[in-house]
Design a protein around this motif. Structure first.
Motif, PDB file in Angstrom:
ATOM      1  N   GLU A  63       7.819  -5.580  12.294  1.00 46.88           N
ATOM      2  CA  GLU A  63       7.857  -7.025  12.510  1.00 46.88           C
ATOM      3  C   GLU A  63       7.068  -7.650  11.364  1.00 46.88           C
ATOM      4  OE1 GLU A  63       9.397  -8.795  14.843  1.00 46.88           O
ATOM      5  OE2 GLU A  63      10.154  -7.063  15.964  1.00 46.88           O
ATOM      6  N   ARG A  64       7.779  -8.098  10.339  1.00 45.73           N
ATOM      7  CA  ARG A  64       7.103  -8.608   9.154  1.00 45.73           C
ATOM      8  C   ARG A  64       6.137  -9.749   9.492  1.00 45.73           C
ATOM      9  NH1 ARG A  64      11.463  -6.000   7.126  1.00 45.73           N
ATOM     10  NH2 ARG A  64      11.459  -5.427   4.935  1.00 45.73           N
ATOM     11  N   ALA A  65       6.477 -10.592  10.432  1.00 49.23           N
ATOM     12  CA  ALA A  65       5.611 -11.716  10.802  1.00 49.23           C
ATOM     13  C   ALA A  65       4.320 -11.231  11.454  1.00 49.23           C
ATOM     14  CB  ALA A  65       6.346 -12.663  11.747  1.00 49.23           C
ATOM     15  N   GLU A  66       4.353 -10.080  12.121  1.00 48.11           N
ATOM     16  CA  GLU A  66       3.163  -9.533  12.790  1.00 48.11           C
ATOM     17  C   GLU A  66       2.249  -8.796  11.820  1.00 48.11           C
ATOM     18  OE1 GLU A  66       2.294 -10.183  15.958  1.00 48.11           O
ATOM     19  OE2 GLU A  66       4.065 -11.476  15.944  1.00 48.11           O
ATOM     20  N   ILE A  68       1.770  -5.602  11.084  1.00 46.96           N
ATOM     21  CA  ILE A  68       1.060  -4.429  11.582  1.00 46.96           C
ATOM     22  C   ILE A  68       1.810  -3.178  11.142  1.00 46.96           C
ATOM     23  CG2 ILE A  68      -0.055  -5.542  13.557  1.00 46.96           C
ATOM     24  CD1 ILE A  68       2.186  -4.480  15.322  1.00 46.96           C
ATOM     25  N   THR A  69       1.092  -2.106  10.970  1.00 48.11           N
ATOM     26  CA  THR A  69       1.684  -0.850  10.521  1.00 48.11           C
ATOM     27  C   THR A  69       2.740  -0.386  11.512  1.00 48.11           C
ATOM     28  OG1 THR A  69      -0.321  -0.262   9.341  1.00 48.11           O
ATOM     29  CG2 THR A  69       1.157   1.546   9.947  1.00 48.11           C
ATOM     30  N   TRP A  88      -0.047  -2.614   6.357  1.00 52.20           N
ATOM     31  CA  TRP A  88      -0.922  -3.646   5.801  1.00 52.20           C
ATOM     32  C   TRP A  88      -2.357  -3.193   6.036  1.00 52.20           C
ATOM     33  CZ3 TRP A  88       3.724  -4.562   7.993  1.00 52.20           C
ATOM     34  CH2 TRP A  88       4.604  -5.424   7.335  1.00 52.20           C
ATOM     35  N   ASP A  89      -3.193  -3.227   4.996  1.00 50.91           N
ATOM     36  CA  ASP A  89      -4.563  -2.735   5.095  1.00 50.91           C
ATOM     37  C   ASP A  89      -5.527  -3.680   4.389  1.00 50.91           C
ATOM     38  OD1 ASP A  89      -4.022  -0.017   6.301  1.00 50.91           O
ATOM     39  OD2 ASP A  89      -2.815   0.133   4.473  1.00 50.91           O
ATOM     40  N   LYS A 134      -2.023 -10.305   0.089  1.00 50.04           N
ATOM     41  CA  LYS A 134      -2.964 -10.931   1.013  1.00 50.04           C
ATOM     42  C   LYS A 134      -2.192 -11.647   2.127  1.00 50.04           C
ATOM     43  CE  LYS A 134      -7.143 -13.593   1.118  1.00 50.04           C
ATOM     44  NZ  LYS A 134      -8.372 -12.881   0.903  1.00 50.04           N
ATOM     45  N   THR A 135      -2.378 -11.145   3.332  1.00 50.37           N
ATOM     46  CA  THR A 135      -1.750 -11.721   4.527  1.00 50.37           C
ATOM     47  C   THR A 135      -2.768 -11.645   5.655  1.00 50.37           C
ATOM     48  OG1 THR A 135      -0.899  -9.608   5.314  1.00 50.37           O
ATOM     49  CG2 THR A 135       0.550 -10.869   3.836  1.00 50.37           C
ATOM     50  N   LYS A 136      -2.388 -12.117   6.820  1.00 51.56           N
ATOM     51  CA  LYS A 136      -3.291 -11.997   7.965  1.00 51.56           C
ATOM     52  C   LYS A 136      -3.455 -10.536   8.381  1.00 51.56           C
ATOM     53  CE  LYS A 136       0.259 -12.723  11.465  1.00 51.56           C
ATOM     54  NZ  LYS A 136       0.781 -13.564  12.502  1.00 51.56           N
ATOM     55  N   GLY A 137      -2.533  -9.659   7.934  1.00 54.45           N
ATOM     56  CA  GLY A 137      -2.593  -8.238   8.258  1.00 54.45           C
ATOM     57  C   GLY A 137      -3.487  -7.440   7.329  1.00 54.45           C
ATOM     58  N   GLY A 138      -3.887  -8.014   6.216  1.00 53.96           N
ATOM     59  CA  GLY A 138      -4.744  -7.303   5.275  1.00 53.96           C
ATOM     60  C   GLY A 138      -4.572  -7.811   3.865  1.00 53.96           C
ATOM     61  N   ASN A 139      -5.188  -7.109   2.933  1.00 52.27           N
ATOM     62  CA  ASN A 139      -5.142  -7.495   1.523  1.00 52.27           C
ATOM     63  C   ASN A 139      -4.179  -6.660   0.691  1.00 52.27           C
ATOM     64  OD1 ASN A 139      -7.151  -9.518   1.802  1.00 52.27           O
ATOM     65  ND2 ASN A 139      -8.711  -7.916   1.835  1.00 52.27           N
ATOM     66  N   TYR A 140      -3.673  -5.562   1.274  1.00 50.84           N
ATOM     67  CA  TYR A 140      -2.776  -4.658   0.558  1.00 50.84           C
ATOM     68  C   TYR A 140      -1.595  -4.276   1.444  1.00 50.84           C
ATOM     69  CZ  TYR A 140      -6.375  -4.130  -2.935  1.00 50.84           C
ATOM     70  OH  TYR A 140      -7.286  -4.383  -3.920  1.00 50.84           O
ATOM     71  N   PHE A 141      -0.450  -4.104   0.785  1.00 51.06           N
ATOM     72  CA  PHE A 141       0.738  -3.625   1.475  1.00 51.06           C
ATOM     73  C   PHE A 141       1.106  -2.265   0.886  1.00 51.06           C
ATOM     74  CE2 PHE A 141       5.400  -3.118   1.523  1.00 51.06           C
ATOM     75  CZ  PHE A 141       5.571  -3.020   2.900  1.00 51.06           C
ATOM     76  N   THR A 142       1.331  -1.293   1.756  1.00 49.53           N
ATOM     77  CA  THR A 142       1.737   0.055   1.342  1.00 49.53           C
ATOM     78  C   THR A 142       3.061   0.380   2.008  1.00 49.53           C
ATOM     79  OG1 THR A 142      -0.589   0.719   1.267  1.00 49.53           O
ATOM     80  CG2 THR A 142       1.060   2.485   1.263  1.00 49.53           C
TER      81      THR A 142
END
Length: 179
Positions: A63-66, A68-69, A88-89, A134-142
């Motif tokens: 869920e891209r809007a959420e 969460i991993t 997202w981390d 940078k998102t509400k889920g974290g600063n990095y996307f893996t």
């Protein structure tokens, strides 16, 4: 009911056209989706990674809007053919550590760094890329890609995996709300 039976030059033209439609189309791309796990990708790149295109369908918890991993899997029948992990981390993850860890979520065999705008590694059976996002889920996307049907010693898919990730990862980033 009348049956149409072309003869002569008209018949030859109809038969030639029918043969061309069947043989000139790209049979390797039939059934390969243009969108995989929410990201548009050239089906020819996806096809390079698939042993079978029979009954392709997805199972996704992403869920891209959420932010969460979560996993997303492209299946052929009941068999997973492409496995993605969207993550997202807060901090940057060591990709070599992920790739060589004993866990199954991000393990990639024989990983090597590649020259890429984002930090990425490619192995014989998958790849991992990371970038600031940078998102509400974290600063990095893996993003982790695994090909469970590839034999660990099979070196023939590394270039195809790299080609796919060079297109898929930036296209995925465009679907995210990175600041």
């Amino acid at each position: 009911m009348t049956t149409f039976r072309p003869t002569g030059l008209l018949g030859l033209a109809v038969i030639s056209l029918a043969v061309c439609v069947v043989s000139c189309s790209s049979p390797g791309d039939r059934g390969v989706p243009e969108t995989v796990c929410g990201t548009r990708i050239d089906p020819r790149l996806t096809r390079l990674l698939l042993k079978s295109t029979d009954d392709l369908h997805e199972f996704s918890r992403v869920e891209r809007a959420e932010e969460i991993t979560a996993p997303c899997v492209l299946l052929s029948g009941h068999d997973p053919v492409l496995e993605f992990q969207f993550s997202w981390d807060e901090g940057a993850t060591d990709l070599m550590y992920l790739a060589t860890s004993s866990g199954s979520v991000s393990h990639v065999s024989q990983p090597r760094s590649i020259d890429f705008a984002q930090h990425a590694i490619v192995g014989t059976d998958g790849a991992i890329s990371i970038t600031p996002c940078k998102t509400k889920g974290g600063n990095y996307f893996t993003l982790t890609l695994q090909l469970p049907q590839v034999e660990l010693t099979d070196q023939t898919h590394r270039k195809d995996i790299e080609k796919f990730m060079r297109a898929y990862f930036p296209a995925t980033l465009k679907t995210l709300d990175c600041a």
